[in-house]
Design a protein around this motif. Structure first.
Motif, PDB file in Angstrom:
ATOM      1  N   LEU A  35     -48.198  17.803 -38.718  1.00 50.01           N
ATOM      2  CA  LEU A  35     -47.787  19.188 -38.468  1.00 50.01           C
ATOM      3  C   LEU A  35     -48.522  20.331 -39.033  1.00 50.01           C
ATOM      4  O   LEU A  35     -48.711  21.550 -38.798  1.00 50.01           O
ATOM      5  CB  LEU A  35     -46.138  19.490 -38.902  1.00 50.01           C
ATOM      6  N   PRO A  40     -44.775  21.063 -33.428  1.00 46.80           N
ATOM      7  CA  PRO A  40     -43.781  19.945 -33.116  1.00 46.80           C
ATOM      8  C   PRO A  40     -43.965  19.383 -31.654  1.00 46.80           C
ATOM      9  O   PRO A  40     -43.866  17.936 -31.557  1.00 46.80           O
ATOM     10  CB  PRO A  40     -42.610  20.620 -33.464  1.00 46.80           C
ATOM     11  N   ILE A  70     -39.098  14.315 -35.643  1.00 44.54           N
ATOM     12  CA  ILE A  70     -39.227  15.581 -36.084  1.00 44.54           C
ATOM     13  C   ILE A  70     -37.848  16.060 -36.539  1.00 44.54           C
ATOM     14  O   ILE A  70     -37.830  16.949 -37.423  1.00 44.54           O
ATOM     15  CB  ILE A  70     -39.556  16.452 -34.567  1.00 44.54           C
ATOM     16  N   THR A  71     -36.756  15.895 -36.115  1.00 49.43           N
ATOM     17  CA  THR A  71     -35.349  16.190 -36.539  1.00 49.43           C
ATOM     18  C   THR A  71     -35.098  15.761 -38.129  1.00 49.43           C
ATOM     19  O   THR A  71     -34.560  16.411 -38.701  1.00 49.43           O
ATOM     20  CB  THR A  71     -34.267  15.601 -35.551  1.00 49.43           C
ATOM     21  N   ALA A  74     -36.979  17.916 -40.169  1.00 46.89           N
ATOM     22  CA  ALA A  74     -36.328  19.200 -40.320  1.00 46.89           C
ATOM     23  C   ALA A  74     -35.179  18.905 -41.425  1.00 46.89           C
ATOM     24  O   ALA A  74     -35.073  20.102 -42.175  1.00 46.89           O
ATOM     25  CB  ALA A  74     -35.963  19.433 -38.934  1.00 46.89           C
ATOM     26  N   SER A 117     -45.312  22.997 -42.290  1.00 48.14           N
ATOM     27  CA  SER A 117     -44.527  22.226 -41.250  1.00 48.14           C
ATOM     28  C   SER A 117     -42.970  22.724 -41.253  1.00 48.14           C
ATOM     29  O   SER A 117     -42.226  22.721 -40.182  1.00 48.14           O
ATOM     30  CB  SER A 117     -44.454  20.788 -41.847  1.00 48.14           C
ATOM     31  N   LEU A 121     -41.058  24.102 -38.025  1.00 47.30           N
ATOM     32  CA  LEU A 121     -39.848  23.420 -37.562  1.00 47.30           C
ATOM     33  C   LEU A 121     -38.563  24.285 -37.426  1.00 47.30           C
ATOM     34  O   LEU A 121     -37.630  24.168 -36.381  1.00 47.30           O
ATOM     35  CB  LEU A 121     -39.308  22.300 -38.500  1.00 47.30           C
ATOM     36  N   GLN A 126     -36.952  25.000 -30.704  1.00 45.83           N
ATOM     37  CA  GLN A 126     -36.310  24.013 -31.021  1.00 45.83           C
ATOM     38  C   GLN A 126     -36.454  22.696 -29.771  1.00 45.83           C
ATOM     39  O   GLN A 126     -36.174  23.127 -28.541  1.00 45.83           O
ATOM     40  CB  GLN A 126     -34.978  24.285 -31.158  1.00 45.83           C
ATOM     41  N   GLN A 131     -32.082  19.280 -33.348  1.00 45.36           N
ATOM     42  CA  GLN A 131     -32.912  19.973 -34.250  1.00 45.36           C
ATOM     43  C   GLN A 131     -32.247  21.502 -34.406  1.00 45.36           C
ATOM     44  O   GLN A 131     -32.422  21.902 -35.491  1.00 45.36           O
ATOM     45  CB  GLN A 131     -34.274  20.135 -33.700  1.00 45.36           C
TER      46      GLN A 131
END
Length: 219
Positions: A35, A40, A70-71, A74, A117, A121, A126, A131
């Protein structure tokens, strides 16, 4: 540090004796590193393979698709953000609830300035419903932290019924930051300050008299 140096560093850490938790953290760190030079929506499983040196099967064992990774990242930043903001203000150290709120928004600004990052995020597009839920969770937690800091600092009751107002104030602040990010992929100090002022003005208009009265009546 270039992405190739990131890859070399993470690959050197690979070890067949690593636990499942350790491989999970390495994959998360790879997503974090990616990131720094990608958005993302542009990250792929291939990026994680390159940075960790792990086979695709091992990465899939932790995350069946890239959006799940990615979630998870986050969520990690939501927790780190809340930890960094909570318990910042010692009891009885600030004489005005608006100053407490202002300070916490300033800390919020600095966190996202220092964590690229997390910035992408939270304020970028989104990619999934999960996310988006993580974004809402962060805003809910942040509004609770602000209200709790005011209650703790002035030794007044924590009013659950005030939480919705603080949550909307956090959302107001986020709107200014999101607009700034959409223009420059960053948050300007000016946008943060304007968002902070608008958020505090909303709290003051909605609950200012009630909060001030509670503080005055404190034994």
């Amino acid at each position: 540090m270039s992405k190739f140096n990131h890859a070399s560093t993470l690959q050197e850490e690979c070890d067949p004796c690593l636990t499942k938790n350790e491989t999970y953290e390495n994959i998360m760190n790879a997503a974090e590193a990616t990131l720094r030079y990608k958005n993302p929506e542009d990250i792929s499983t291939t990026d994680l393979i390159l940075l960790t040196g792990y086979p695709e099967e091992l990465i899939s064992d932790h995350f069946s698709n890239i959006n799940m990774a990615i979630t998870a990242l986050a969520e990690r930043h939501t927790n780190l953000f809340c930890e960094s903001v909570d318990q910042v203000i010692p009891p009885n150290s600030i004489n005005n609830w608006k100053d407490i709120t202002s300070l916490l928004f300033d800390i919020c600004f600095l966190y996202y300035k220092n964590h690229e990052s997390a910035l992408k995020l939270h304020y970028g597009p989104q990619l999934s419903r999960a996310q988006s839920k993580q974004q809402l969770k962060r805003n809910s937690s942040f509004s609770h932290i602000i209200l709790n800091a005011i209650s703790r600092n002035f030794d007044i009751p924590y009013r659950q019924e005030y939480l919705a107002t603080f949550w909307l104030a956090v959302t107001v602040y986020d709107c200014f930051c999101s607009l700034s990010f959409s223009i420059s992929e960053n948050i300007s100090k000016d946008s943060s300050d304007k968002g902070k002022s608008a958020a505090i003005a909303y709290i003051e208009k909605t609950l200012g008299k009630e909060i001030d009265e509670e503080i005055k009546q404190k034994p």
